[in-house]
Design an enzyme around this catalytic site. Structure first.
Site, PDB file in Angstrom:
ATOM      1  N   CYS A 342       0.983  -1.510  -0.424  1.00 33.40           N
ATOM      2  CA  CYS A 342      -0.280  -0.213  -0.079  1.00 33.40           C
ATOM      3  C   CYS A 342       0.578   0.852  -0.084  1.00 33.40           C
ATOM      4  CB  CYS A 342      -1.252   0.081   1.198  1.00 33.40           C
ATOM      5  SG  CYS A 342      -1.505   1.760   1.514  1.00 33.40           S
ATOM      6  N   GLY A 377      -0.828  -5.363   6.539  1.00 36.33           N
ATOM      7  CA  GLY A 377       0.179  -5.118   7.914  1.00 36.33           C
ATOM      8  C   GLY A 377       0.564  -6.229   9.490  1.00 36.33           C
ATOM      9  N   ARG A 447     -12.311   0.535  -6.428  1.00 42.16           N
ATOM     10  CA  ARG A 447     -12.083   0.774  -4.739  1.00 42.16           C
ATOM     11  C   ARG A 447     -11.009   2.099  -4.742  1.00 42.16           C
ATOM     12  NH1 ARG A 447      -8.295  -1.220  -0.449  1.00 42.16           N
ATOM     13  NH2 ARG A 447      -9.511  -2.075   1.125  1.00 42.16           N
TER      14      ARG A 447
HETATM   15  P1  IMP Z   1      -1.391  -6.780   3.648  1.00 38.51           P
HETATM   16  O1  IMP Z   1      -2.092  -8.120   4.459  1.00 38.51           O
HETATM   17  O2  IMP Z   1       0.084  -6.318   4.778  1.00 38.51           O
HETATM   18  O3  IMP Z   1      -0.298  -7.316   2.515  1.00 38.51           O
HETATM   19  O4  IMP Z   1      -2.420  -5.853   3.652  1.00 38.51           O
HETATM   20  C1  IMP Z   1      -3.582  -6.403   2.717  1.00 38.51           C
HETATM   21  C2  IMP Z   1      -4.494  -5.632   2.723  1.00 38.51           C
HETATM   22  O5  IMP Z   1      -4.398  -4.868   2.026  1.00 38.51           O
HETATM   23  C3  IMP Z   1      -5.875  -5.729   1.894  1.00 38.51           C
HETATM   24  O6  IMP Z   1      -6.871  -6.528   3.182  1.00 38.51           O
HETATM   25  C4  IMP Z   1      -6.319  -4.338   1.668  1.00 38.51           C
HETATM   26  O7  IMP Z   1      -7.440  -3.635   3.158  1.00 38.51           O
HETATM   27  C5  IMP Z   1      -5.079  -3.544   1.558  1.00 38.51           C
HETATM   28  N1  IMP Z   1      -4.612  -3.288  -0.019  1.00 38.51           N
HETATM   29  C6  IMP Z   1      -5.431  -4.175  -1.049  1.00 38.51           C
HETATM   30  N2  IMP Z   1      -5.137  -3.705  -2.212  1.00 38.51           N
HETATM   31  C7  IMP Z   1      -4.131  -2.287  -1.786  1.00 38.51           C
HETATM   32  C8  IMP Z   1      -4.037  -1.051  -2.866  1.00 38.51           C
HETATM   33  O8  IMP Z   1      -3.562  -1.065  -3.728  1.00 38.51           O
HETATM   34  N3  IMP Z   1      -3.440   0.341  -1.997  1.00 38.51           N
HETATM   35  C9  IMP Z   1      -3.596   0.225  -0.660  1.00 38.51           C
HETATM   36  N4  IMP Z   1      -4.080  -1.379   0.057  1.00 38.51           N
HETATM   37  C10 IMP Z   1      -4.386  -2.076  -0.473  1.00 38.51           C
END
Ligand code: IMP
Length: 533
Positions: A342, A377, A447
């Site tokens: 993100c 995160g 989104r």
């Molecule tokens: P991770 O588990 O830290 O990889 O984060 C996953 C989460 O990031 C997802 O469940 C979404 O809420 C968020 N997300 C997904 N795609 C994007 C993006 O392109 N930009 C910002 N947040 C995202």
């Protein structure tokens, strides 16, 4: 204590516990103290630690049952993100089998998404409900290509080359073993002397037929002779029980969630998903506090009543939470800018450190009995534990589950590493999705982008993650690690953890930058980090 005559005396060790009780100041900080952002700023998971408690039970006794929404409980607090490199049918099925829930992404046509939901709901342990099929006019070369890509070559042959079409034969490795000519049509090599079972057969009966027939595959057909699923000998040993599986209490089918946007056309999409058996809908928005989302929640509640639970979000403040709770949300998804892919905080200047966001929203939402999902995160078991201690009921993971065998996409090699693609749904890459899977509309774009945008501003990146193997091992690793973490804190279950955090019994400590370095591996010339065996 040192006396006037220089003699040092000590308290009686037998009085240690009593002396502790007389201290009017507990060690460490309470959750309110540590999460006071006016003093400590916004915190994220790495900024603090939980102090250990007292262990008087084995880790294996720790239970992790929790609520994903106001009305639905599951046995483990794990949810997979609605992202097109994380959750499609296979991930959703396996997450549910292992006690969590998968949220099917919406970066595809409504029909494609509904089909994925249907497959999850129709899943029966042991049966392959979406086998690759070919027609009699495909060639031996096609089988070799499938073998190279997917690793197996037992392919059912149906009239249309699809499921729910008349079964005509099966091609196995043996049928093509000595076949040099790759242009030979499958109708000339396929086995037509078939051992089959009828739809409705139990897994036990089907396994028995498979064993006694000595065949590698058992096609299951309906009354019209159409292929409905397949059983593979190689899966016999894998057909173990899943005692934690997330199932709807009435239908006994696996629980399935899916994401939609908040546009008018999403109402039609939702109807298709509900017809396919959807249990939970996630309103997928990077900033959920909008009139569009509130209108959508009210519409869903009016149209589907208690038959469908709504997860609203994403949000990071109490004010955002209040509106969505009032509109009828059954759970809140918390996180803005914390995802590993993100760049929202960098580009939009909005968001909140994830620890603070989870704590602030959970504190407010719990008064209404609304569970919080800590989304984004989460990089390790420690982060999961902290999110739950701060009040979340479940955690949503994208990056941590990407690169597993069950995530969509194929592995590729780069500099000797086996990798899979992982990308943000707000990345230009996800928006430009095309080819065999996606329809002309690009819901991922909804989104993060508006129709009227002349220039699309990306909020995510596209990248790759290393192969993590199957979630059938990885999720049990997370589960066992979490049991040990709760044991260290002295909590036997997630309610116990929350009560003890709230009462101030569970204590916290801030971590300086140096403390964070100390908490990681340091001072070694080299090391190998193996996480589980
Ligand atoms: P991770 O588990 O830290 O990889 O984060 C996953 C989460 O990031 C997802 O469940 C979404 O809420 C968020 N997300 C997904 N795609 C994007 C993006 O392109 N930009 C910002 N947040 C995202």
């Amino acid at each position: 204590m040192v006396h006037d005559n220089g003699v040092q005396t000590y308290l009686d060790p037998k009085d240690a516990m009593q002396h502790l009780a007389e201290y009017n100041k507990a060690d460490g900080l309470s959750v309110e103290e540590i999460m006071d952002s006016r003093v400590n700023g916004g915190l994220t998971y790495n900024d603090f630690l939980i102090l250990p408690g007292y262990i008087d039970f084995p880790a294996s006794e720790v239970t992790l049952e929790t609520k994903i929404t106001k009305n639905i409980s599951i046995k483990t607090p794990f949810i997979s993100s609605p992202m097109d490199t994380v959750t499609e049918t296979e991930m959703a099925v396996n997450m549910a089998l292992l006690g969590g829930v998968g949220v099917i992404h919406n970066n595809c046509s409504p029909e494609e998404q509904a089909e994925m939901v249907r497959k999850v709901k129709k899943f029966e342990n042991g049966f392959i409900t979406d086998p690759v099929c070919l027609t009699p006019n495909h060639t031996v070369g096609d089988i070799h290509m499938i073998k190279a890509r997917l690793g197996y070559s037992g392919i059912p042959i149906t009239a249309s080359g699809k499921l729910y079409s008349i079964l005509l034969g099966i091609v196995t490795a043996r049928d093509i073993q000595f076949h040099e000519d790759h242009t030979t049509l499958l109708k000339d090599v396929m086995t037509t002397d078939l051992v089959i079972a009828q739809e409705g057969v139990t897994l036990e009966e089907a396994n028995q037929i498979l064993r006694s027939s000595k065949r590698g595959k058992l096609p299951i057909v309906n009354a019209r002779g159409e292929l409905v699923s397949l059983l593979a000998r190689s899966d016999l040993l894998k057909n173990i029980n899943f005692p934690l599986a997330s199932k709807s209490p009435r239908s006994k089918q696996l629980i399935c969630a899916a994401a939609i946007g908040t546009r008018a056309e999403d109402k039609t999409r939702l109807q298709k998903l509900v017809d396919a058996g959807l249990d939970i809908v996630v309103l997928d928005s990077s900033q959920g506090n909008s009139s569009y989302q509130i209108e959508m929640i009210q519409y869903i509640k009016k149209t589907y009543g208690n038959k469908l639970d709504v997860i609203a979000g994403n949000i990071v403040t109490r004010e955002q939470a209040a509106r969505l709770i009032e509109a009828g949300a059954d759970a809140l998804r918390v996180g803005m800018g914390s995802g590993s892919i993100c760049i929202t905080q960098e580009v939009m200047a909005v968001g909140r450190p994830q620890g603070t966001a989870v704590y602030m929203v959970s504190q407010f939402a719990k008064k209404f009995g609304i569970p919080v999902i800590a989304d984004g995160g989460i990089q390790n078991i420690g982060h999961i534990t902290k999110a739950l201690a701060l009040g979340a009921s479940t955690v949503m993971m994208g990056g941590l589950l990407a690169g597993t065998a069950e995530s969509p996409g194929e592995y590729f090699y780069h500099e000797g590493q086996r990798l899979k693609k992982y990308r943000g749904m707000g990345s230009l890459d996800a928006m430009e999705r095309s080819g065999n899977f996606c329809s002309a509309t690009l819901p991922a774009a909804n989104r993060y982008f508006s129709d009227r945008d002349v220039i699309k501003v990306a909020q995510g990146v596209a990248g790759a993650v290393v192969d993590k193997g199957s979630i059938r091992k990885f999720v049990p690793y997370l589960l066992t690690g979490l049991q040990h973490a709760l044991q260290d804190i002295g909590a036997k279950n997630l309610d116990h953890l929350k009560e003890n955090v709230e009462s101030g019994k569970v204590r916290f400590e801030l971590r300086t930058a140096a403390a964070q370095v100390e908490g990681g591996v340091h001072g070694l010339y080299s090391y190998e980090k193996r996480l589980y065996s």
